[in-house]
Design an enzyme around this catalytic site. Structure first.
Site, PDB file in Angstrom:
ATOM      1  N   HIS A 214       0.798  -1.229   0.000  1.00 50.07           N
ATOM      2  CA  HIS A 214       0.000   0.000   0.000  1.00 50.07           C
ATOM      3  C   HIS A 214       0.828   1.274   0.000  1.00 50.07           C
ATOM      4  O   HIS A 214       0.299   2.361  -0.136  1.00 50.07           O
ATOM      5  CB  HIS A 214      -0.956   0.035   1.198  1.00 50.07           C
ATOM      6  CG  HIS A 214      -0.263   0.360   2.493  1.00 50.07           C
ATOM      7  ND1 HIS A 214       0.393  -0.577   3.223  1.00 50.07           N
ATOM      8  CD2 HIS A 214      -0.123   1.526   3.163  1.00 50.07           C
ATOM      9  CE1 HIS A 214       0.910  -0.017   4.310  1.00 50.07           C
ATOM     10  NE2 HIS A 214       0.615   1.266   4.305  1.00 50.07           N
TER      11      HIS A 214
HETATM   12  C1  UD1 Z   1      -2.223   5.856   5.253  1.00 53.52           C
HETATM   13  C2  UD1 Z   1      -0.964   6.481   5.842  1.00 53.52           C
HETATM   14  C3  UD1 Z   1       0.143   5.440   5.847  1.00 53.52           C
HETATM   15  C4  UD1 Z   1      -0.297   4.166   6.567  1.00 53.52           C
HETATM   16  C5  UD1 Z   1      -1.602   3.664   5.970  1.00 53.52           C
HETATM   17  C6  UD1 Z   1      -2.112   2.506   6.776  1.00 53.52           C
HETATM   18  C7  UD1 Z   1      -0.648   8.871   5.398  1.00 53.52           C
HETATM   19  C8  UD1 Z   1       0.056   9.875   4.573  1.00 53.52           C
HETATM   20  N1  UD1 Z   1      -0.497   7.590   5.022  1.00 53.52           N
HETATM   21  O1  UD1 Z   1      -1.951   5.508   3.911  1.00 53.52           O
HETATM   22  O2  UD1 Z   1       1.273   5.964   6.535  1.00 53.52           O
HETATM   23  O3  UD1 Z   1       0.695   3.201   6.396  1.00 53.52           O
HETATM   24  O4  UD1 Z   1      -2.582   4.707   6.024  1.00 53.52           O
HETATM   25  O5  UD1 Z   1      -2.977   1.712   6.054  1.00 53.52           O
HETATM   26  O6  UD1 Z   1      -1.314   9.225   6.343  1.00 53.52           O
HETATM   27  N2  UD1 Z   1      -9.289   4.550   0.834  1.00 53.52           N
HETATM   28  C9  UD1 Z   1     -10.528   3.956   0.752  1.00 53.52           C
HETATM   29  N3  UD1 Z   1     -11.144   3.616   1.916  1.00 53.52           N
HETATM   30  C10 UD1 Z   1     -10.626   3.853   3.144  1.00 53.52           C
HETATM   31  C11 UD1 Z   1      -9.374   4.478   3.204  1.00 53.52           C
HETATM   32  C12 UD1 Z   1      -8.718   4.810   2.034  1.00 53.52           C
HETATM   33  O7  UD1 Z   1     -11.049   3.717  -0.345  1.00 53.52           O
HETATM   34  O8  UD1 Z   1     -11.251   3.505   4.162  1.00 53.52           O
HETATM   35  C13 UD1 Z   1      -8.584   4.871  -0.439  1.00 53.52           C
HETATM   36  C14 UD1 Z   1      -8.869   6.279  -0.966  1.00 53.52           C
HETATM   37  O9  UD1 Z   1      -8.897   6.200  -2.347  1.00 53.52           O
HETATM   38  C15 UD1 Z   1      -7.638   7.037  -0.525  1.00 53.52           C
HETATM   39  C16 UD1 Z   1      -6.548   5.987  -0.598  1.00 53.52           C
HETATM   40  O10 UD1 Z   1      -7.179   4.775  -0.213  1.00 53.52           O
HETATM   41  O11 UD1 Z   1      -7.380   8.146  -1.361  1.00 53.52           O
HETATM   42  C17 UD1 Z   1      -5.379   6.261   0.322  1.00 53.52           C
HETATM   43  O12 UD1 Z   1      -5.824   6.478   1.670  1.00 53.52           O
HETATM   44  P1  UD1 Z   1      -4.987   7.433   2.651  1.00 53.52           P
HETATM   45  O13 UD1 Z   1      -5.556   7.359   4.010  1.00 53.52           O
HETATM   46  O14 UD1 Z   1      -4.813   8.783   2.040  1.00 53.52           O
HETATM   47  O15 UD1 Z   1      -3.555   6.788   2.637  1.00 53.52           O
HETATM   48  P2  UD1 Z   1      -3.114   5.290   2.883  1.00 53.52           P
HETATM   49  O16 UD1 Z   1      -2.461   4.797   1.642  1.00 53.52           O
HETATM   50  O17 UD1 Z   1      -4.222   4.526   3.467  1.00 53.52           O
HETATM   51  N1  UDP Z   2      -3.800  -5.477   8.844  1.00 57.73           N
HETATM   52  C1  UDP Z   2      -5.067  -6.034   9.017  1.00 57.73           C
HETATM   53  N2  UDP Z   2      -5.761  -6.422   7.910  1.00 57.73           N
HETATM   54  C2  UDP Z   2      -5.264  -6.298   6.640  1.00 57.73           C
HETATM   55  C3  UDP Z   2      -3.970  -5.737   6.480  1.00 57.73           C
HETATM   56  C4  UDP Z   2      -3.272  -5.325   7.607  1.00 57.73           C
HETATM   57  O1  UDP Z   2      -5.544  -6.175  10.154  1.00 57.73           O
HETATM   58  O2  UDP Z   2      -5.952  -6.673   5.693  1.00 57.73           O
HETATM   59  C5  UDP Z   2      -3.065  -5.026  10.042  1.00 57.73           C
HETATM   60  C6  UDP Z   2      -1.680  -5.596  10.178  1.00 57.73           C
HETATM   61  O3  UDP Z   2      -1.730  -6.862  10.791  1.00 57.73           O
HETATM   62  C7  UDP Z   2      -1.015  -4.533  11.032  1.00 57.73           C
HETATM   63  C8  UDP Z   2      -1.639  -3.260  10.542  1.00 57.73           C
HETATM   64  O4  UDP Z   2      -2.858  -3.620   9.916  1.00 57.73           O
HETATM   65  O5  UDP Z   2      -1.356  -4.703  12.401  1.00 57.73           O
HETATM   66  C9  UDP Z   2      -0.711  -2.595   9.563  1.00 57.73           C
HETATM   67  O6  UDP Z   2      -1.403  -1.622   8.868  1.00 57.73           O
HETATM   68  P1  UDP Z   2      -0.921  -1.088   7.457  1.00 57.73           P
HETATM   69  O7  UDP Z   2      -0.069  -2.092   6.785  1.00 57.73           O
HETATM   70  O8  UDP Z   2      -2.126  -0.611   6.774  1.00 57.73           O
HETATM   71  O9  UDP Z   2      -0.095   0.212   7.871  1.00 57.73           O
HETATM   72  P2  UDP Z   2       1.423   0.471   8.308  1.00 57.73           P
HETATM   73  O10 UDP Z   2       1.746  -0.399   9.455  1.00 57.73           O
HETATM   74  O11 UDP Z   2       2.280   0.229   7.116  1.00 57.73           O
HETATM   75  O12 UDP Z   2       1.407   1.915   8.644  1.00 57.73           O
END
Ligand code: UD1
Ligand code: UDP
Length: 365
Positions: A214
């Site tokens: 991601h």
């Molecule tokens: C965010 C964090 C990242 C973290 C990740 C955990 C920032 C800059 N990034 O990244 O550090 O590792 O969360 O998962 O804060 N979207 C949906 N549904 C949701 C959420 C997101 O469809 O419930 C889609 C939207 O199109 C959105 C994209 O995912 O634009 C990215 O979501 P966003 O929260 O901006 O960043 P993450 O990649 O989730």
């Molecule tokens: N995780 C989860 N379901 C999923 C993918 C990840 O519960 O489908 C959990 C994972 O076990 C970990 C956390 O989400 O505890 C990590 O989140 P993510 O990878 O989104 O973010 P990051 O840690 O890179 O910020």
């Protein structure tokens, strides 16, 4: 003591679970969900499974560009700080929600407590690196998960109110691994995956790779995403991939036919622990998952050039891979000598939530 806690993204819900339980025994916590993650399987499922208290506020900020998302949060968090008048503000990790919380509180002279302080990738192009550097420099209490993080802060001249509490994600794994194993063993994991997804083939424990992707640096570059999925297609075992909504949107644009990779909807935490504990290897660009693989003694390949969690690299439990098909395949099919070595436990005693709570009660203004 009264604090406001800001959470908004999947890993922050997970981190908040043990702290909220302990802190609320004798103190007041106003839990604020920014709405950064909002899909049921990116948000609600964690509140249910981990019994996280219902947020007092949901700011409903949703998705958007960095500036828009952070700006909207900042405005709304400022308003609620003025209303709630807390003694401190707790923020987790390195997302836009983290930075917005820290900045709003700091400008209003509210103490900022940062859990997961001091992590560095030394790659300033990452939004997370920008968020964590700024948050650390605004914080009044820096709660580090490892000694490495304490050292990183020292290198930036931050030594006051810095504490190694251990990693709160380790607490969560210890509290939930048995629950996960008893819920999903004897084939129950496959049954649930089939209920929630179409076309799930037969998987055997320890005979699959568990992958997640991601990170913006991997998903936003089509060429990199193509290399990653091409490598997954050539792996020597099937790949289970709970797909993040960001990646789901981008993969539709790739011209690739997936046969070895089974995409599934994002799963709950208990299922994720089960999938991680029973994988042959984890292949990921997630921060949290690299550590969970380490805690659960599952080897890991990290699809990045740096990691903040350098302890996991010892004895090659975790190995970094640059993004090209051959390097990914070579790294993921390496000899797993790590399995012969004991793991030094460098992430605390599994009671980080207690240590964090204690430090806040001692250190809050
Ligand atoms: C965010 C964090 C990242 C973290 C990740 C955990 C920032 C800059 N990034 O990244 O550090 O590792 O969360 O998962 O804060 N979207 C949906 N549904 C949701 C959420 C997101 O469809 O419930 C889609 C939207 O199109 C959105 C994209 O995912 O634009 C990215 O979501 P966003 O929260 O901006 O960043 P993450 O990649 O989730
Ligand atoms: N995780 C989860 N379901 C999923 C993918 C990840 O519960 O489908 C959990 C994972 O076990 C970990 C956390 O989400 O505890 C990590 O989140 P993510 O990878 O989104 O973010 P990051 O840690 O890179 O910020």
């Amino acid at each position: 003591m009264k604090i406001v806690t800001i959470i908004g993204a999947r890993p922050q819900f997970i981190k908040a679970a043990p702290f909220s339980e302990i802190f609320r025994k004798n103190n007041e916590e106003i839990l604020v969900h920014t709405g950064q993650h909002y899909d049921k399987n990116m948000s609600d499922v964690f509140f249910e499974e981990l019994r996280i208290p219902k947020p007092d506020y949901n700011l409903g900020v949703g998705s958007g560009s960095h500036g828009l998302q952070t700006g909207r949060m900042l405005e709304k968090i400022e308003e609620l700080i003025v209303k709630e008048k807390p003694d401190g503000m707790l923020v987790y990790g390195d997302t836009n929600s983290t930075l917005a919380g820290a900045l709003a509180a700091s400008k209003l002279h509210i103490s900022v407590f940062h859990v997961e302080a001091g992590l560095r990738s030394y790659n300033k192009l990452m939004p997370e690196e920008q968020n964590r550097i700024l948050t650390d420099h605004l914080s009044d209490l820096l709660l580090c998960p490892t000694q490495t993080a304490v050292g990183n802060l020292k290198n930036e001249g931050i030594t006051a109110s810095v504490l190694n509490t251990g990693d709160i994600m380790y607490d969560v794994v210890l509290r939930n691994i048995e629950i996960s194993q008893s819920r999903y063993s004897n084939g129950a994991w496959l049954e649930e995956l089939r209920e929630q997804n179409k076309n799930i083939p037969i998987f055997t424990e320890n005979e699959y790779y568990l992958a997640t992707i991601h990170r913006a640096e991997n998903t936003d570059d089509q060429k990199k995403l193509f290399e990653i999925f091409s490598a997954f297609e050539k792996m020597d075992k099937p790949v289970i991939l709970p797909i993040h909504p960001r990646t789901r949107k981008l993969i539709n644009k790739l011209d690739i036919n997936l046969e070895n990779v089974t995409l599934i909807k994002p799963v709950g935490y208990l299922m994720m622990l089960y999938l991680t504990a029973n994988a042959y290897m984890v292949v990921t660009d997630s921060g949290g998952l690299q550590k969970e693989a380490y805690f659960l003694k599952t080897p890991c390949t990290t699809l990045r050039d740096q990691t903040e969690w350098i302890e996991t690299l010892d004895n090659d439990w975790n190995v970094l891979s640059s993004i090209d098909v051959n390097t990914i395949l070579k790294t993921a099919t390496r000899e797993l000598d790590c399995l012969k070595y004991p793991q030094p436990m460098l992430f605390g005693d599994g009671k980080a939530a207690d240590h964090i709570c204690h430090a806040i009660l001692k250190g809050g203004k």
